[in-house]
Design an enzyme around this catalytic site. Structure first.
Site, PDB file in Angstrom:
ATOM      1  N   ARG A 133       0.813  -1.228   0.000  1.00 26.11           N
ATOM      2  CA  ARG A 133       0.000   0.000   0.000  1.00 26.11           C
ATOM      3  C   ARG A 133       0.840   1.269   0.000  1.00 26.11           C
ATOM      4  O   ARG A 133       0.385   2.342   0.415  1.00 26.11           O
ATOM      5  CB  ARG A 133      -0.977   0.019   1.182  1.00 26.11           C
ATOM      6  CG  ARG A 133      -1.952  -1.126   1.152  1.00 26.11           C
ATOM      7  CD  ARG A 133      -3.200  -0.824   1.955  1.00 26.11           C
ATOM      8  NE  ARG A 133      -4.105  -1.958   1.882  1.00 26.11           N
ATOM      9  CZ  ARG A 133      -4.124  -2.945   2.749  1.00 26.11           C
ATOM     10  NH1 ARG A 133      -3.309  -2.950   3.773  1.00 26.11           N
ATOM     11  NH2 ARG A 133      -4.972  -3.937   2.603  1.00 26.11           N
TER      12      ARG A 133
ATOM     13  N   LYS B  64       2.742  11.495 -11.181  1.00 21.35           N
ATOM     14  CA  LYS B  64       1.946  10.627 -12.060  1.00 21.35           C
ATOM     15  C   LYS B  64       2.738   9.346 -12.324  1.00 21.35           C
ATOM     16  O   LYS B  64       3.904   9.410 -12.728  1.00 21.35           O
ATOM     17  CB  LYS B  64       1.655  11.323 -13.393  1.00 21.35           C
ATOM     18  CG  LYS B  64       0.518  12.320 -13.297  1.00 21.35           C
ATOM     19  CD  LYS B  64       0.113  12.809 -14.683  1.00 21.35           C
ATOM     20  CE  LYS B  64      -1.031  13.792 -14.587  1.00 21.35           C
ATOM     21  NZ  LYS B  64      -1.369  14.372 -15.908  1.00 21.35           N
TER      22      LYS B  64
ATOM     23  N   HIS C  76      -0.166  18.022 -26.117  1.00 21.13           N
ATOM     24  CA  HIS C  76      -0.231  16.574 -25.921  1.00 21.13           C
ATOM     25  C   HIS C  76      -1.423  15.915 -26.614  1.00 21.13           C
ATOM     26  O   HIS C  76      -1.315  14.759 -27.014  1.00 21.13           O
ATOM     27  CB  HIS C  76      -0.229  16.232 -24.431  1.00 21.13           C
ATOM     28  CG  HIS C  76       1.141  16.324 -23.812  1.00 21.13           C
ATOM     29  ND1 HIS C  76       1.839  17.502 -23.718  1.00 21.13           N
ATOM     30  CD2 HIS C  76       1.945  15.373 -23.268  1.00 21.13           C
ATOM     31  CE1 HIS C  76       3.007  17.273 -23.131  1.00 21.13           C
ATOM     32  NE2 HIS C  76       3.092  15.988 -22.849  1.00 21.13           N
TER      33      HIS C  76
ATOM     34  N   LYS D 180       6.380  23.705 -13.151  1.00 19.74           N
ATOM     35  CA  LYS D 180       5.538  22.537 -12.893  1.00 19.74           C
ATOM     36  C   LYS D 180       5.220  22.415 -11.406  1.00 19.74           C
ATOM     37  O   LYS D 180       4.074  22.102 -11.030  1.00 19.74           O
ATOM     38  CB  LYS D 180       6.228  21.259 -13.389  1.00 19.74           C
ATOM     39  CG  LYS D 180       5.358  20.039 -13.143  1.00 19.74           C
ATOM     40  CD  LYS D 180       5.750  18.826 -13.949  1.00 19.74           C
ATOM     41  CE  LYS D 180       4.705  17.722 -13.791  1.00 19.74           C
ATOM     42  NZ  LYS D 180       4.996  16.544 -14.584  1.00 19.74           N
TER      43      LYS D 180
ATOM     44  N   HIS E  53      -0.328  13.166 -28.878  1.00 15.51           N
ATOM     45  CA  HIS E  53      -0.653  11.750 -28.633  1.00 15.51           C
ATOM     46  C   HIS E  53      -1.296  11.126 -29.865  1.00 15.51           C
ATOM     47  O   HIS E  53      -1.044   9.952 -30.171  1.00 15.51           O
ATOM     48  CB  HIS E  53      -1.615  11.611 -27.449  1.00 15.51           C
ATOM     49  CG  HIS E  53      -0.915  11.627 -26.117  1.00 15.51           C
ATOM     50  ND1 HIS E  53      -1.553  11.953 -24.952  1.00 15.51           N
ATOM     51  CD2 HIS E  53       0.362  11.351 -25.780  1.00 15.51           C
ATOM     52  CE1 HIS E  53      -0.699  11.885 -23.940  1.00 15.51           C
ATOM     53  NE2 HIS E  53       0.475  11.529 -24.425  1.00 15.51           N
TER      54      HIS E  53
ATOM     55  N   GLU F  20       9.738  19.748 -24.056  1.00 14.59           N
ATOM     56  CA  GLU F  20       8.967  19.919 -22.812  1.00 14.59           C
ATOM     57  C   GLU F  20       9.393  21.215 -22.105  1.00 14.59           C
ATOM     58  O   GLU F  20       8.577  21.858 -21.444  1.00 14.59           O
ATOM     59  CB  GLU F  20       9.148  18.716 -21.874  1.00 14.59           C
ATOM     60  CG  GLU F  20       8.573  17.409 -22.410  1.00 14.59           C
ATOM     61  CD  GLU F  20       7.062  17.244 -22.186  1.00 14.59           C
ATOM     62  OE1 GLU F  20       6.438  18.117 -21.560  1.00 14.59           O
ATOM     63  OE2 GLU F  20       6.512  16.225 -22.659  1.00 14.59           O
TER      64      GLU F  20
ATOM     65  N   HIS G   2       8.408  11.082 -28.249  1.00 14.03           N
ATOM     66  CA  HIS G   2       7.330  11.769 -27.514  1.00 14.03           C
ATOM     67  C   HIS G   2       7.522  13.295 -27.569  1.00 14.03           C
ATOM     68  O   HIS G   2       6.577  14.043 -27.858  1.00 14.03           O
ATOM     69  CB  HIS G   2       7.278  11.278 -26.069  1.00 14.03           C
ATOM     70  CG  HIS G   2       6.275  12.021 -25.233  1.00 14.03           C
ATOM     71  ND1 HIS G   2       4.916  11.902 -25.432  1.00 14.03           N
ATOM     72  CD2 HIS G   2       6.431  12.920 -24.221  1.00 14.03           C
ATOM     73  CE1 HIS G   2       4.278  12.687 -24.579  1.00 14.03           C
ATOM     74  NE2 HIS G   2       5.173  13.306 -23.830  1.00 14.03           N
TER      75      HIS G   2
ATOM     76  N   GLU H 133      -5.150  17.260 -10.968  1.00  7.99           N
ATOM     77  CA  GLU H 133      -5.591  17.690 -12.301  1.00  7.99           C
ATOM     78  C   GLU H 133      -7.102  17.916 -12.379  1.00  7.99           C
ATOM     79  O   GLU H 133      -7.780  17.423 -13.283  1.00  7.99           O
ATOM     80  CB  GLU H 133      -5.134  16.685 -13.369  1.00  7.99           C
ATOM     81  CG  GLU H 133      -5.083  17.313 -14.759  1.00  7.99           C
ATOM     82  CD  GLU H 133      -4.391  16.442 -15.791  1.00  7.99           C
ATOM     83  OE1 GLU H 133      -3.292  15.926 -15.524  1.00  7.99           O
ATOM     84  OE2 GLU H 133      -4.959  16.307 -16.883  1.00  7.99           O
TER      85      GLU H 133
ATOM     86  N   ARG I 240      -3.736  21.975 -13.760  1.00  7.43           N
ATOM     87  CA  ARG I 240      -2.710  21.009 -14.185  1.00  7.43           C
ATOM     88  C   ARG I 240      -2.921  20.545 -15.622  1.00  7.43           C
ATOM     89  O   ARG I 240      -1.975  20.128 -16.290  1.00  7.43           O
ATOM     90  CB  ARG I 240      -2.662  19.811 -13.226  1.00  7.43           C
ATOM     91  CG  ARG I 240      -1.500  18.884 -13.536  1.00  7.43           C
ATOM     92  CD  ARG I 240      -1.182  17.913 -12.427  1.00  7.43           C
ATOM     93  NE  ARG I 240      -0.071  17.051 -12.811  1.00  7.43           N
ATOM     94  CZ  ARG I 240       0.568  16.232 -12.007  1.00  7.43           C
ATOM     95  NH1 ARG I 240       0.226  16.151 -10.740  1.00  7.43           N
ATOM     96  NH2 ARG I 240       1.565  15.486 -12.453  1.00  7.43           N
TER      97      ARG I 240
ATOM     98  N   ASN J   6      -0.677  19.720 -20.400  1.00  6.60           N
ATOM     99  CA  ASN J   6      -0.903  18.896 -21.590  1.00  6.60           C
ATOM    100  C   ASN J   6      -0.865  19.714 -22.879  1.00  6.60           C
ATOM    101  O   ASN J   6      -1.267  19.207 -23.923  1.00  6.60           O
ATOM    102  CB  ASN J   6      -2.253  18.179 -21.472  1.00  6.60           C
ATOM    103  CG  ASN J   6      -2.240  17.188 -20.321  1.00  6.60           C
ATOM    104  OD1 ASN J   6      -1.325  16.385 -20.210  1.00  6.60           O
ATOM    105  ND2 ASN J   6      -3.224  17.272 -19.448  1.00  6.60           N
TER     106      ASN J   6
END
Ligand code: GLY
Length: 374
Positions: free
Chosen positions: A126, A148, A253, A232, A257, A190, A271, A242, A246, A250
């Site tokens: 956990r 993340k 993105h 960030k 993507h 980025e 990427h 998010e 937040r 993206n």
């Protein structure tokens, strides 16, 4: 090592706050922090074979100097490692080492190692302590900060995961010395993203210093990394899960993507290249909708091109890309809410917002025109 030569940014999350220590020499300078997360005087670290061949000895020496025993677990490089099967075998390896909740597991590598290891750390017993030691530019400026963690599913990337903040991030820019030029440029996308999404002064700085940063000036690189991480950190502190701001991280993105998914994940389109092309498309769409001045799009595109990055649909490696193929992928984007399709769009360089798109036919016509543009 003089800690004053380093940049230390705090991700401010009350009792879960943590430092991101950036700059050349950050690893050696952070070994006291590492030791405080190793109550059993051992550090279990997950890395990939490529990173280990370049840098494991450096980590070993730093641990030796701090009286810590290093236990490396090596995985193969590549996105395919972010799978349930690999997660299960990693958890089995960690349990065999009798990892306790109170000790840290370290991710030593790029985004794949960080995402997989972070998720294992989130669910093992956990949740255990977690240290990120990113070795790629992309991981140093983005994926190692903010908590993340995820693995991929056949239905899409990062669909199974958890928010699990690290206790410490060590972004030692000395690790970047072995990074191939294409990966450096992709990571730089980025950095440009942080400036474009919310910091016009940083964009001015990048226009003046970006080329020298990419050519290997380590002080400039440490500053660029620290300014990106500070941007960030502020956003994550205000909106960890998010629910709002937040989502701006993206920028580029959604389109990126879609391009990545069409190119496949075999390396035809990195990427960061997809993010650069996606930002160019987002700014062009902002201009098309009358939201953003043309000059701001042109400045962004000039800077990306000067850094050897794609600026839109036609220049993205791995194409040609068709608008009709992109639309279904965009409609499945994780960021969509209540059937509404959401895009991060610009008002200006350094000023972005979340736009609810309802005119999918109009977007498809725009993308088609972008793909055809001479
Ligand atoms: N990479 C985007 C985020 O951390 O939210």
């Amino acid at each position: 090592m003089n800690k004053n030569a380093l940049h230390i940014i705090t991700v401010d999350l009350a009792a879960r706050s943590y430092p991101v220590i950036c700059g050349p020499g950050a690893l050696d300078a952070s070994m006291d922090n590492v030791a405080s997360l190793c109550p059993n005087k051992r550090l279990i670290c997950v890395s990939d074979e490529t990173v280990a061949s370049h840098h494991l000895q450096t980590l070993q020496s730093a641990c030796d100097g701090a009286g810590i025993t290093l236990h490396p677990i090596l995985i193969a490089p590549g996105e395919a490692q972010k799978s349930f099967a690999r997660l299960e075998s990693l958890c089995a390896d960690l349990l065999a080492l009798e990892v306790e909740r109170g000790e840290a597991i370290a991710a030593f590598g790029g985004g794949v190692v960080g995402d997989l290891t972070g998720f294992a750390s989130a669910i093992l017993k956990r949740g255990t302590h977690f240290i990120q030691i990113p070795t790629t530019l992309l991981a140093q400026v983005d994926s190692s900060v903010g908590g993340k963690t995820a693995i991929n599913m056949p239905a899409g990337k990062n669909l199974i995961g958890a928010f699990h903040q690290p206790d410490l991030v060590i972004a030692d820019s000395a690790f970047l010395r072995t990074l191939p030029a294409r990966q450096m440029r992709a990571g730089y996308a980025e950095i440009a993203k942080y400036a474009a999404l919310g910091d016009a002064c940083f964009f001015d700085w990048l226009e003046a210093n970006g080329a020298a940063t990419l050519q290997g000036d380590e002080a400039l690189m440490a500053e660029a990394i620290a300014r990106s991480v500070a941007g960030k950190a502020g956003i994550v502190a205000r909106d960890e899960r998010e629910h709002g701001e937040r989502a701006l991280l993206n920028l580029g993105h959604s389109f990126g993507h879609a391009l990545e998914s069409l190119a496949g994940y075999e390396g035809a389109l990195a990427h960061g290249e997809a993010v650069a092309a996606g930002m160019g498309i987002a700014f062009a769409y902002g201009v098309h909708l009358g939201l953003c001045p043309q000059d701001d799009h042109d400045r962004l595109a000039r800077h990306l091109a000067a850094c050897g990055l794609p600026t839109g649909l036609r220049t993205a490696p791995g194409g040609p890309y068709r608008a009709a193929d992109m639309i279904p992928i965009l409609m499945n984007d994780k960021k969509n809410r209540n059937g509404q399709f959401r895009l991060v769009l610009p008002r200006a360089l350094g000023d972005t917002f979340v736009y609810q798109e309802s005119d999918l036919a109009g977007l498809e016509r725009f993308l088609h025109a972008q793909a055809e543009q001479k």
